[in-house]
Motif scaffolding. Structure first.
Motif, short mmCIF file in Angstrom:
data_model
loop_
_atom_site.label_atom_id
_atom_site.label_comp_id
_atom_site.label_asym_id
_atom_site.label_seq_id
_atom_site.Cartn_x
_atom_site.Cartn_y
_atom_site.Cartn_z
N SER A 118 1.07 -1.30 0.02
CA SER A 118 -0.01 -0.16 0.15
C SER A 118 0.78 1.17 -0.08
O SER A 118 1.98 1.22 0.43
N LEU A 119 0.47 2.35 -0.42
CA LEU A 119 1.27 3.61 -0.32
C LEU A 119 1.30 4.14 1.22
O LEU A 119 0.51 3.64 2.12
N ARG A 120 2.26 4.77 1.52
CA ARG A 120 2.60 5.00 3.06
C ARG A 120 1.44 5.84 3.55
O ARG A 120 1.11 5.44 4.93
N GLU A 121 0.98 6.68 3.03
CA GLU A 121 -0.26 7.22 3.66
C GLU A 121 -1.34 6.64 3.86
O GLU A 121 -2.03 6.68 4.73
N TYR A 122 -1.45 5.34 2.98
CA TYR A 122 -2.63 4.65 3.34
C TYR A 122 -2.32 3.62 4.43
O TYR A 122 -3.31 3.34 5.36
N VAL A 123 -0.94 3.09 4.60
CA VAL A 123 -0.67 2.30 5.83
C VAL A 123 -0.62 3.38 6.91
O VAL A 123 -1.33 2.68 7.98
N ILE A 127 -3.56 1.96 10.23
CA ILE A 127 -2.90 1.49 11.53
C ILE A 127 -3.39 2.66 12.75
O ILE A 127 -3.06 2.27 13.69
N SER A 128 -3.93 3.98 12.17
CA SER A 128 -4.03 4.99 12.94
C SER A 128 -5.39 4.37 14.03
O SER A 128 -5.67 4.97 15.00
N HIS A 129 -6.18 3.54 13.58
CA HIS A 129 -7.24 3.00 14.35
C HIS A 129 -6.94 1.85 15.12
O HIS A 129 -7.88 1.31 16.02
N HIS A 130 -5.58 1.54 15.45
CA HIS A 130 -5.14 0.44 16.36
C HIS A 130 -4.21 0.84 17.37
O HIS A 130 -3.25 1.45 16.98
N GLU A 131 -4.67 1.17 18.56
CA GLU A 131 -3.60 1.69 19.59
C GLU A 131 -2.50 0.89 19.75
O GLU A 131 -2.47 -0.43 19.86
N GLY A 132 -1.56 1.76 19.85
CA GLY A 132 -0.11 1.05 19.89
C GLY A 132 0.71 0.85 18.66
O GLY A 132 1.78 0.30 18.84
N TRP A 133 0.03 0.57 17.86
CA TRP A 133 0.92 -0.01 16.53
C TRP A 133 1.68 0.99 15.99
O TRP A 133 2.89 0.39 15.70
N LYS A 134 1.44 2.10 15.68
CA LYS A 134 2.37 3.04 14.99
C LYS A 134 3.48 3.13 16.01
O LYS A 134 4.55 3.19 15.64
#
Length: 368
Positions: A118-123, A127-134
């Motif tokens: 995926s494009l970086r902005e899509y990635v 993951i922004s919807h998942h706590e702690g992933w970033k």
């Protein structure tokens, strides 16, 4: 192929995102149909089945525009359909075992990277919807940050470079054939947890799993999990509707099995609920027939009560624990001694505080 090798100790883990950690396929199901309807078109299942996972966005757009003879360019297709996908990303759930593995590796100081086609902005959006992933990934890469996406090795090579780890010391976890090929090209070890018909991964990956819950870090020289309770593993609840029981038979609707991600095969336990308020402890096997991963079989055994219903009754399932990987050689008969053994294990676990009891709130009435 073999797993851990003393000559090439695993020092970092590189994950694919879609279909490996995140169930974006089920969350975004129907988007293409909604889009095509704008142009008076309908999804052709045969055309879709010919697609392979891991295609880049531009490749997918070009193929779709050509297949459906749309009066737009691939770039226009991307511009128009992307907002529809963005709306659904918030609904994409972590696949079974994903949060557990991420937290375990982070806790033990194992460097991790995300490398997606995926494009970086899509990635970042997903993951922004998942706590702690970033925060858990030292490196996050999209296909637009290298000269070519998978099956070329560049994403994985760049991830290793940014992690400061040699390729031979990296373990890749993937769900698609193109991802496995990219890992091989990068000369990295690879674990495949195949999606849909991606069974071509067999023979190319070091190990092929049905679920991330089967992953054993110690096979790769990584710290083992320490969260098993006796012989069972507490899991994030898996909820399933659209099931009916008559006597001792379980019937599943097509939507019920479609609501399950591909990477969920195994032996589980939890609770079932009948209308109006009849709750039972259950043992559940979920199996996928290779090479057609989309062919799902679900079997339910009642642990403390016989389900002798004269008429078809709606049943909801709330799985809270995992016992083991699925093995087609086991549990071939409801009379099997193995079934009784697993019932006993599940019964003992469901009486422990580690495994939550049936929660009314968990079963908002949804008929699939």
């Amino acid at each position: 192929m073999n797993g851990f090798n003393e000559e090439a100790k695993i020092l970092a883990v590189i994950f694919d995102l879609d279909g490996t950690l995140l169930d974006t396929e089920r969350a975004t199901r129907g988007v293409l149909n909604e889009f095509l309807a704008r142009y008076g078109k309908e999804v052709d299942k045969e055309k879709q089945e010919k697609r392979r996972l891991g295609m880049t966005q531009k490749e997918t757009a070009a193929v779709t525009v050509q297949d459906y003879q749309l009066p737009i360019t691939p770039d226009q297709f991307i511009k128009e359909i992307t907002p529809l996908y963005r709306e659904r990303w918030a609904e994409a759930k972590a696949l079974p075992g994903a949060n557990r593995l991420i937290k375990h590796l982070r806790k033990n100081g194992v460097p991790m990277a995300l490398a997606s086609n995926s494009l970086r902005e899509y990635v970042d959006g997903k993951i922004s919807h998942h706590e702690g992933w970033k925060e858990s990934f030292s490196v996050i890469l999209g296909s637009d940050q290298v000269k070519a996406g998978k099956p070329a090795p560049y994403l994985f090579e760049e991830a290793a470079k940014k992690l400061g780890v040699d390729a031979v010391n990296c373990l890749v976890i993937e769900d698609s054939l193109v991802g496995v090929k990219a890992a091989n090209a990068a000369k990295m070890k690879v674990v495949a947890v195949p999606s849909r018909s991606e069974t071509d991964c067999h023979g190319l990956a070091n190990i092929v799993l049905h679920s991330l819950l089967e992953f054993q870090p110690e096979l790769w020289g990584l710290p083992p999990f320490d969260d098993w309770v006796d012989k069972t593993l507490p899991i994030e609840p898996i909820r399933l509707n659209g099931l009916y029981v008559t006597g001792s038979l379980l019937e599943t609707t097509e939507n019920a099995t479609l609501s399950l991600p591909d990477q969920v095969a195994g032996l589980y336990f939890g609770w079932s609920k009948f209308d109006p308020d009849r709750n039972f402890k259950i043992l559940v096997s979920i199996n996928f027939e290779f090479p057609s991963v989309t062919s799902k079989r679900i079997h339910v055994w009642f642990i403390d009560a016989n389900s002798d219903h004269k008429s078809k009754q709606h049943m909801q399932i709330h799985l809270v624990g995992y016992i083991r990987a699925w093995d087609n050689k086991d549990l071939t008969s409801t009379e099997s001694e193995k079934v009784e053994e697993y019932k006993s294990i599940a019964r003992a676990s469901l009486d422990l505080p580690s495994f939550p009891c049936f929660l009314q709130k968990s079963f908002a009435r949804v008929t699939l």
